[in-house]
Design an enzyme around this catalytic site. Structure first.
Site, PDB file in Angstrom:
ATOM      1  N   ASP A 116       0.803  -1.216   0.000  1.00 14.17           N
ATOM      2  CA  ASP A 116       0.000   0.000   0.000  1.00 14.17           C
ATOM      3  C   ASP A 116       0.834   1.264   0.000  1.00 14.17           C
ATOM      4  O   ASP A 116       2.013   1.232   0.290  1.00 14.17           O
ATOM      5  CB  ASP A 116      -0.820   0.023   1.294  1.00 14.17           C
ATOM      6  N   LYS A 131      -3.572   3.267  -3.359  1.00 13.53           N
ATOM      7  CA  LYS A 131      -4.722   4.027  -3.847  1.00 13.53           C
ATOM      8  C   LYS A 131      -4.513   5.486  -3.452  1.00 13.53           C
ATOM      9  O   LYS A 131      -4.910   5.897  -2.375  1.00 13.53           O
ATOM     10  CB  LYS A 131      -6.017   3.494  -3.234  1.00 13.53           C
ATOM     11  N   MET A 164      -8.745   8.915   9.006  1.00 13.90           N
ATOM     12  CA  MET A 164      -9.135   9.588   7.761  1.00 13.90           C
ATOM     13  C   MET A 164     -10.072  10.758   8.030  1.00 13.90           C
ATOM     14  O   MET A 164     -11.095  10.914   7.361  1.00 13.90           O
ATOM     15  CB  MET A 164      -9.834   8.581   6.817  1.00 13.90           C
TER      16      MET A 164
HETATM   17  N1  SAH Z   1      -5.274  -0.206   8.557  1.00 15.28           N
HETATM   18  C1  SAH Z   1      -4.766   1.071   9.008  1.00 15.28           C
HETATM   19  C2  SAH Z   1      -5.695   2.198   8.672  1.00 15.28           C
HETATM   20  C3  SAH Z   1      -5.847   2.442   7.182  1.00 15.28           C
HETATM   21  S1  SAH Z   1      -6.878   3.797   6.804  1.00 15.28           S
HETATM   22  C4  SAH Z   1      -4.479   0.999  10.511  1.00 15.28           C
HETATM   23  O1  SAH Z   1      -4.866   0.011  11.180  1.00 15.28           O
HETATM   24  O2  SAH Z   1      -3.839   1.882  11.028  1.00 15.28           O
HETATM   25  C5  SAH Z   1      -5.710   5.079   6.561  1.00 15.28           C
HETATM   26  C6  SAH Z   1      -5.737   6.026   7.726  1.00 15.28           C
HETATM   27  O3  SAH Z   1      -5.020   5.478   8.800  1.00 15.28           O
HETATM   28  C7  SAH Z   1      -5.082   7.352   7.479  1.00 15.28           C
HETATM   29  O4  SAH Z   1      -5.941   8.260   6.822  1.00 15.28           O
HETATM   30  C8  SAH Z   1      -4.811   7.818   8.881  1.00 15.28           C
HETATM   31  O5  SAH Z   1      -5.979   8.286   9.516  1.00 15.28           O
HETATM   32  C9  SAH Z   1      -4.444   6.512   9.543  1.00 15.28           C
HETATM   33  N2  SAH Z   1      -2.993   6.288   9.586  1.00 15.28           N
HETATM   34  C10 SAH Z   1      -2.305   5.316   8.980  1.00 15.28           C
HETATM   35  N3  SAH Z   1      -0.992   5.386   9.288  1.00 15.28           N
HETATM   36  C11 SAH Z   1      -0.874   6.447  10.120  1.00 15.28           C
HETATM   37  C12 SAH Z   1       0.222   7.026  10.805  1.00 15.28           C
HETATM   38  N4  SAH Z   1       1.454   6.551  10.699  1.00 15.28           N
HETATM   39  N5  SAH Z   1      -0.013   8.099  11.591  1.00 15.28           N
HETATM   40  C13 SAH Z   1      -1.253   8.587  11.735  1.00 15.28           C
HETATM   41  N6  SAH Z   1      -2.308   8.066  11.107  1.00 15.28           N
HETATM   42  C14 SAH Z   1      -2.133   7.007  10.318  1.00 15.28           C
END
Ligand code: SAH
Length: 477
Positions: A252, A274, A387
């Site tokens: 991803d 994406k 998000m």
């Molecule tokens: N599966 C992922 C979430 C995917 S959706 C999880 O469990 O964390 C994508 C969202 O995850 C982003 O828009 C943000 O809100 C959050 N996100 C992912 N990585 C991040 C990070 N390192 N710091 C802060 N937010 C993060």
């Protein structure tokens, strides 16, 4: 790296040790693990070195250091306190073109000795370029507990059977060795049932059939692996292992590219990010490609940021795999909310204060309307919003309209657990303005904690069983 890790061949070569005290004896013990001829140069050998010489396990020269000592030498250790001998030995070894290590004199070293975990022929060497010997010892201790004492014997057995296994199809062969080192043979071997383990492996090679074939179906296998929030050391051990086993990795946008270094060098890496607002990799295309790859019998890792079960569209991918009859598994990961809380030195739940954790998103599927965030944020709750940066104004309006306290503490953590990690703190009332003013970037998590508040005194109800029924009612009002 300022040094280059290599394993030196010692068969038929010589290792020279200059010095006869304890330091020299240490190097001799190390050298004795190899097949090299060991030559010790010392006019005052200690009892251990003298004894080894008597046994014929080393050659001892007591008549000074000469150029001939370095003939056919692969390596020289200089282990003496005498400064003059040190300098002379170092210069002579270098003149003879032999790699030299002068104990406790890094400036005079061509090479350093690592910390070693020895399961010959499996050898793990740990180096820190001299920066952190204590760390190296700690790592050694950990590895010593991870690798069973007889692991080397199993590797040696595999080495002896390599020739015979070479006639198997390359993919079958990889499955075979994966099974040997991760499946029943390793377990049996570690449990001391070495003969059974060997018989099992020989049988599998002779019949070209793994007894655990059902775990390695010809249709391939997909692991939905959580990569963690963005730093390489926050993937789980299981996730790292799946990466090492993968033939193909779909990854991803938010996955740390560093993580891909854990994969085999020949593994195919396919970026299926994406990017918001573009349609390069719609979900259907990812699903179809994953099915096709697994059908070809390959081991697929679908690497997703954070935990694959949280806003990762894992359910859709799993459904198309089910439909195609392909086996799959979930390998959990550290989700962004956990990393975000850690970045604030805070806790997602706290006994008595925040007994509920709600994970929610700032954006639903198009057409589903906006979530009613206020309905999740009852007193005593931590709300972790994914998000949600773009929806901050809506979140704020929704919460305030529902009577949530405008001075509530809100923490926005962007790029948690990465070098670019940033925490911004704001009262709820100023949420959207702060995000705009501070230029908070995605990916970010918004953490809102609504403490338990005592109800105002006039509506507090006290039950007083010690009073009569009528008086109880009065007390309640
Ligand atoms: N599966 C992922 C979430 C995917 S959706 C999880 O469990 O964390 C994508 C969202 O995850 C982003 O828009 C943000 O809100 C959050 N996100 C992912 N990585 C991040 C990070 N390192 N710091 C802060 N937010 C993060």
């Amino acid at each position: 790296m300022k040094t280059f890790p290599m394993f030196l061949k010692t068969e038929g070569r010589r290792i020279v040790v200059v010095g006869g005290g304890e330091q020299a004896a240490q190097k001799v013990r190390l050298a004795l693990k190899t097949s090299a001829e060991i030559l010790v140069v010392s006019d005052a050998p200690d009892a251990e070195i003298a004894d080894l010489a008597r046994q014929g396990r080393i050659v001892l020269h007591t008549d000074g250091l000469h150029e001939t000592a370095f003939e056919n030498a692969v390596l020289a250790f200089v282990a003496t306190d005498d400064g003059a001998i040190r300098a002379a030995a170092h210069a002579l070894a270098q003149r003879c073109g032999v790699l030299v290590n002068v104990v406790d004199a890094p400036d005079l070293c061509d090479a350093f000795t690592p910390s070693i975990v020895d399961r010959d022929p499996v050898v793990v060497a740990i180096g820190t370029e001299g920066t952190a010997p204590v760390l190296a010892r700690g790592l050694k201790a950990t590895l010593e507990t991870m690798l069973e004492p007889r692991l080397g014997d199993l590797a040696a057995l595999a080495g002896r059977l390599r020739g015979e296994a070479a006639r198997l199809d390359p993919r079958r062969r990889r499955d075979l060795w994966r099974w040997v080192f991760n499946g029943a043979p390793r377990a049996l071997h570690a449990a001391g049932r070495e003969r059974e383990a060997a018989a099992l492996v020989k049988d599998a090679i002779a019949n070209d059939r793994l007894p655990e074939d059902r775990d390695h179906p010809a249709t391939g296998f997909v692991s939905l692996v959580g990569a963690g929030p963005g730093s390489r050391d926050l993937i789980t051990l299981r996730g790292a292992q799946r990466l090492q086993e993968a033939d193909v990795i779909f990854y991803d946008r938010l996955v740390d590219p560093d993580l891909l270094e854990l994969a085999r060098r020949d593994a195919e890496r396919i970026y299926v990010g994406k990017t918001p607002g573009t349609a390069a990799w719609p979900q259907e295309r990812i699903n179809a490609l994953m099915v096709r790859t697994a059908r070809a019998g390959r081991r697929v890792v679908r690497l997703k940021c954070g935990d694959p079960g949280i806003f990762g569209r894992g359910a859709e991918e799993a459904a198309s795999l089910d439909e195609a009859g392909i086996n799959w598994e979930i390998v959990p990961g550290v989700t962004a909310a956990s990393a975000a809380a850690a970045a604030t030195s805070g806790f997602l739940t706290e006994r008595g204060e925040a007994d509920t954790l709600v994970i929610a998103t700032g954006q639903l599927r198009a057409g589903d309307g906006d979530p009613n965030w206020a309905s999740y944020l009852l007193p005593g709750t931590t709300l972790a919003l994914y998000m949600a940066v773009g929806a901050a104004a809506k979140v704020r309006a929704n919460l305030l309209a529902a009577g949530v306290e405008p001075d509530l503490d809100v923490r926005i953590v962007s790029r948690a657990a990465s070098p670019a990690e940033r925490v911004v703190i704001t009262p709820l009332d100023a949420l959207a303005d702060t995000i705009e003013r501070e230029g908070v970037e995605n990916p970010a998590i918004i953490l809102i904690r609504r403490p338990k508040r005592e109800l105002p005194a006039r509506v507090r109800v006290e039950i007083r069983p010690d009073l009569s029924r009528d008086l109880r009612l009065v007390a309640a009002v």
